[in-house]
Scaffold this motif. Structure first.
Motif, short mmCIF file in Angstrom:
data_model
loop_
_atom_site.label_atom_id
_atom_site.label_comp_id
_atom_site.label_asym_id
_atom_site.label_seq_id
_atom_site.Cartn_x
_atom_site.Cartn_y
_atom_site.Cartn_z
N LYS A 140 0.83 -1.20 0.00
CA LYS A 140 0.00 0.00 0.00
C LYS A 140 0.87 1.26 0.00
N ILE A 141 1.92 1.26 0.80
CA ILE A 141 2.80 2.42 0.88
C ILE A 141 3.62 2.57 -0.40
N LYS A 142 4.07 1.47 -0.96
CA LYS A 142 4.84 1.54 -2.20
C LYS A 142 4.01 2.12 -3.33
N ILE A 143 2.75 1.70 -3.43
CA ILE A 143 1.88 2.23 -4.48
C ILE A 143 1.57 3.69 -4.22
N ALA A 144 1.29 4.04 -2.97
CA ALA A 144 1.01 5.44 -2.64
C ALA A 144 2.20 6.32 -3.03
N ALA A 145 3.40 5.88 -2.71
CA ALA A 145 4.60 6.66 -3.05
C ALA A 145 4.74 6.82 -4.55
N ALA A 146 4.47 5.75 -5.29
CA ALA A 146 4.58 5.81 -6.75
C ALA A 146 3.55 6.78 -7.33
N VAL A 147 2.32 6.69 -6.85
CA VAL A 147 1.25 7.56 -7.33
C VAL A 147 1.59 9.02 -7.06
N LYS A 159 5.86 -4.34 14.03
CA LYS A 159 5.01 -4.55 12.86
C LYS A 159 5.48 -3.70 11.69
N ILE A 160 5.11 -4.15 10.50
CA ILE A 160 5.40 -3.41 9.28
C ILE A 160 4.08 -2.95 8.65
N PRO A 161 4.19 -1.85 7.88
CA PRO A 161 5.36 -1.06 7.53
C PRO A 161 5.69 -0.03 8.60
N ALA A 162 6.94 0.39 8.58
CA ALA A 162 7.41 1.50 9.40
C ALA A 162 8.24 2.39 8.50
N LEU A 163 8.05 3.69 8.62
CA LEU A 163 8.77 4.64 7.77
C LEU A 163 9.71 5.46 8.64
N ASP A 209 1.22 3.23 11.69
CA ASP A 209 1.13 2.13 10.76
C ASP A 209 0.89 2.65 9.34
N SER A 210 0.33 1.81 8.46
CA SER A 210 0.21 2.19 7.06
C SER A 210 -0.70 3.40 6.85
N ARG A 211 -1.73 3.55 7.68
CA ARG A 211 -2.63 4.69 7.51
C ARG A 211 -1.93 6.00 7.85
N VAL A 212 -1.12 5.97 8.89
CA VAL A 212 -0.35 7.16 9.27
C VAL A 212 0.67 7.49 8.18
N ILE A 213 1.35 6.47 7.67
CA ILE A 213 2.36 6.69 6.63
C ILE A 213 1.71 7.22 5.36
N THR A 214 0.56 6.67 4.99
CA THR A 214 -0.15 7.16 3.81
C THR A 214 -0.47 8.64 3.95
N GLU A 215 -0.96 9.02 5.11
CA GLU A 215 -1.29 10.43 5.33
C GLU A 215 -0.05 11.30 5.28
#
Length: 203
Positions: free
Chosen positions: A15-22, A51-55, A65-71
């Protein structure tokens, strides 16, 4: 350079990899594999939950987690690209939570088979998790997410695509038989968002 701790099969990491690419941020992020089962992996000092992911940010602080990283990535890109403003934001956040719930339930099923001896596994626990997945997919079937224009998905759409990809990878894609609307939506997503195929784990 930001550092993403993840693993190739993780739907949340995908999810994070796709978000970063977009968002055009892939070149600002280095991906490092993490082993959540290894007590000596530095992940446990980076995220106390292990747990992963961690940025890992440039100042050494860590987001999860992923929701925080996405934001955070959305914020880096100027905001309101993956997460809209106003009332629509809460619809996207709720749909993202539902898609994340599919991933969580699927992981519980996988872990039951991976970490518990066969004679100790609990079919009722697996059924309980599968029911969550089925209800969530039924909800998306009756209220499908909006069409994805070329490479411009929102956070909920990315999360759902990653959840479905994980069901294909680990649970043999059995979900496809009863959720034709979601299947069609995923086909559209895959065509519109090149990073979905680019991040697919090859088995």
């Amino acid at each position: 350079m930001l550092v993403l701790r993840s693993s190739p099969a993780s739907p949340f990491g995908r999810k994070i990899k796709i978000a970063a690419a977009v968002l055009g941020l892939s070149d600002h992020i280095s991906v490092e594999n993490a082993d959540t089962t290894n007590a000596s992996d530095s992940l446990r000092s980076q995220n106390p939950l292990g747990k992963i992911p961690a940025l890992i940010l440039e100042d050494g602080s860590v987001l999860y987690d992923s929701r925080v990283i996405t934001e955070y990535l959305d914020y880096m890109a100027g905001g309101e690209k993956l997460l809209p403003a106003g009332a629509e934001r809460f619809e996207v956040l709720t749909q993202q939570a539902l898609a994340d719930g599919i991933m969580d339930a699927a992981l519980q099923i996988v872990y039951e088979g991976r970490f518990r001896a066969e004679d100790k596994q609990l079919p009722e626990w697996v059924a309980y998790q599968q029911e969550k997945i089925d209800r969530a997919l039924g909800s998306f079937d009756t209220k499908p997410l909006h069409y994805v224009a070329h490479n411009s998905p929102n956070a909920a759409q990315i999360a759902l695509a990653c959840a479905l990809g994980y069901l294909d990878l680990r649970l043999e894609g059995k979900w496809r038989e009863n959720h034709t609307n979601v299947v069609a939506w995923l086909d559209d997503f895959s065509s519109a968002v090149p990073s979905f195929e680019a991040t697919r784990m090859k088995v």
